[in-house]
Each structure stands twice: as structure tokens, then as C-alpha cells.
Enzyme design. Structure first.
Site, PDB file in Angstrom:
ATOM      1  N   ALA A   1       0.847  -1.194   0.000  1.00 28.94           N
ATOM      2  CA  ALA A   1       0.000   0.000   0.000  1.00 28.94           C
ATOM      3  C   ALA A   1       0.878   1.238   0.000  1.00 28.94           C
ATOM      4  O   ALA A   1       2.064   1.180   0.344  1.00 28.94           O
ATOM      5  CB  ALA A   1      -0.928  -0.003   1.214  1.00 28.94           C
ATOM      6  N   ASP A   2       0.278   2.344  -0.386  1.00 31.19           N
ATOM      7  CA  ASP A   2       0.953   3.637  -0.307  1.00 31.19           C
ATOM      8  C   ASP A   2      -0.085   4.684   0.066  1.00 31.19           C
ATOM      9  O   ASP A   2      -1.211   4.641  -0.428  1.00 31.19           O
ATOM     10  CB  ASP A   2       1.618   4.010  -1.639  1.00 31.19           C
ATOM     11  CG  ASP A   2       2.486   5.247  -1.490  1.00 31.19           C
ATOM     12  OD1 ASP A   2       3.539   5.151  -0.830  1.00 31.19           O
ATOM     13  OD2 ASP A   2       2.107   6.308  -2.004  1.00 31.19           O
TER      14      ASP A   2
END
Length: 193
Positions: free
Chosen positions: A67-68
Site C-alpha cells: 500500500a501507499d
């Protein structure tokens, strides 16, 4: 099948635990997270997440979750501040304004990639010099997109959000659960034995 978390974020690990998920391994990828010239914030966040998922080494049957999270003011991408001065600059820019927090989550198995972007709105109160300096002194801004973490002391600076609280923290749980189930991960397996 091993479940690999492609992130060194303790917050993402804690959020996964809320789903009852414990990674078999943690392998933070090392990629260049520099925005490309003219790249829009949502496109940037999705690209970085995809690149993270592709960069984690795994066996063919393994699931890799990455994820970011990106803080965005207008079209300005606010990454992790280099130092307290840049954190102060970010916080002053966000002070008294609404901004977006974009979190992209990706799940990879072999050549299959499932991905979801979640956009939330956040309003930061107008910060006094005293509040700004007190928050900076906590050190909580370090390693946090936009220079703050809503689940820490900065929560007192955020009077309003619209969207997913867990996405703002770093991992949208509803969307992550859906991706895991889509990929065949036994999310709600029977634990009463």
C-alpha cells in the site's frame, strides 16, 4: 500459500491484525518513490503501490500485499518530510484547510494484481504557533506522509474527515478485506476448533 506484507509500516501491521491477519513474512520493497513530472496525485499513488507489489520477491502461490498513502493539497503531493523544517512547512500549508489523503492498496499473486484506491477528505484546524511547535516536538511527524498521523497526537488537530479512517491511517480495511477474499485468502476461516 504464504501471505507477505510488502511494507515496514507498523500501522499497516496493526490494521491487518484487526482483520485477524498475521503475515507469514514482512518484506518492505525498496523502490524510487519520486513523483514523475506532471504526474497527478492519484496516478502517482497507484503507480507507486503497483511498483511496490511488483518489487517484492515471492513464490508463485504467495500473496503479496502493498500500500501507499499520499497526502495531497490541491495537486501538491506531500510525502514524508525530510526534517522538522519541511514538516512545519507541510503543516502550515495544511493548517485551516481541507486536503485529500489517497491510499492505494494492491494484492499480487503471480502475475495477477488486484488494486483499489481510496480517497478521503481531511480538515486540519488552523494551527497556532504553540500547537505547531508542540506537535513538531513530539517527533510524531517523522516517516508520515504530509508530516502527521491522524491516529497519534495529530488527531487533536483534525476536527473533520470524510471517507475511510483506516485508509487515512494507511490501509483501508474494507477494501483490503475484499481484495483478500477475491484472491482466495481465507479471511474469515473458522477459528473455533
Amino acid at each position: 500459500m504464504a501471505f507477505i506484507l510488502g511494507s515496514g509500516s507498523p500501522r499497516r501491521l496493526e490494521l491487518l491484525a484487526q482483520l485477524g491477519v498475521t503475515p507469514d513474512d514482512i518484506r518492505p520493497p525498496d523502490i524510487d518513490e519520486t513523483p514523475q513530472k506532471g504526474e497527478l496525485p492519484r496516478d502517482y499513488c497507484a503507480r507507486v503501490t503497483r511498483q511496490k507489489a511488483e518489487a517484492v520477491t515471492s513464490n508463485p502461490e504467495d500473496l503479496v500485499l502493498c500500500a501507499d498513502t499520499t497526502v495531497v493539497l490541491g495537486r501538491r503531493i506531500m510525502g514524508k518530510p525530510r526534517d522538522a523544517g519541511e514538516a512545519a512547512e507541510f503543516l502550515l500549508a495544511l493548517s485551516g484547510r481541507r486536503h485529500r489523503v489517497i491510499t492505494s492498496v494492491a494484492l499480487r499473486k503471480q502475475d495477477r494484481l488486484w488494486q483499489k484506491d481510496v480517497v478521503s477528505q481531511v480538515k486540519m484546524k488552523r494551527l497556532s504557533d504553540e500547537e505547531l511547535n508542540a506537535y513538531l516536538a513530539t517527533g510524531d511527524w517523522e516517516g508520515k506522509a504530509g508530516g502527521y498521523a491522524i491516529q497519534g497526537p495529530a488527531g487533536a488537530l483534525i476536527p473533520w474527515i470524510s471517507g475511510s479512517f483506516t485508509a487515512i491511517v494507511g490501509l483501508p480495511l474494507a477494501e483490503t478485506a475484499t481484495l483478500l477474499q477475491t484472491a482466495g485468502y481465507p479471511l474469515y476461516k473458522d477459528t473455533a476448533s
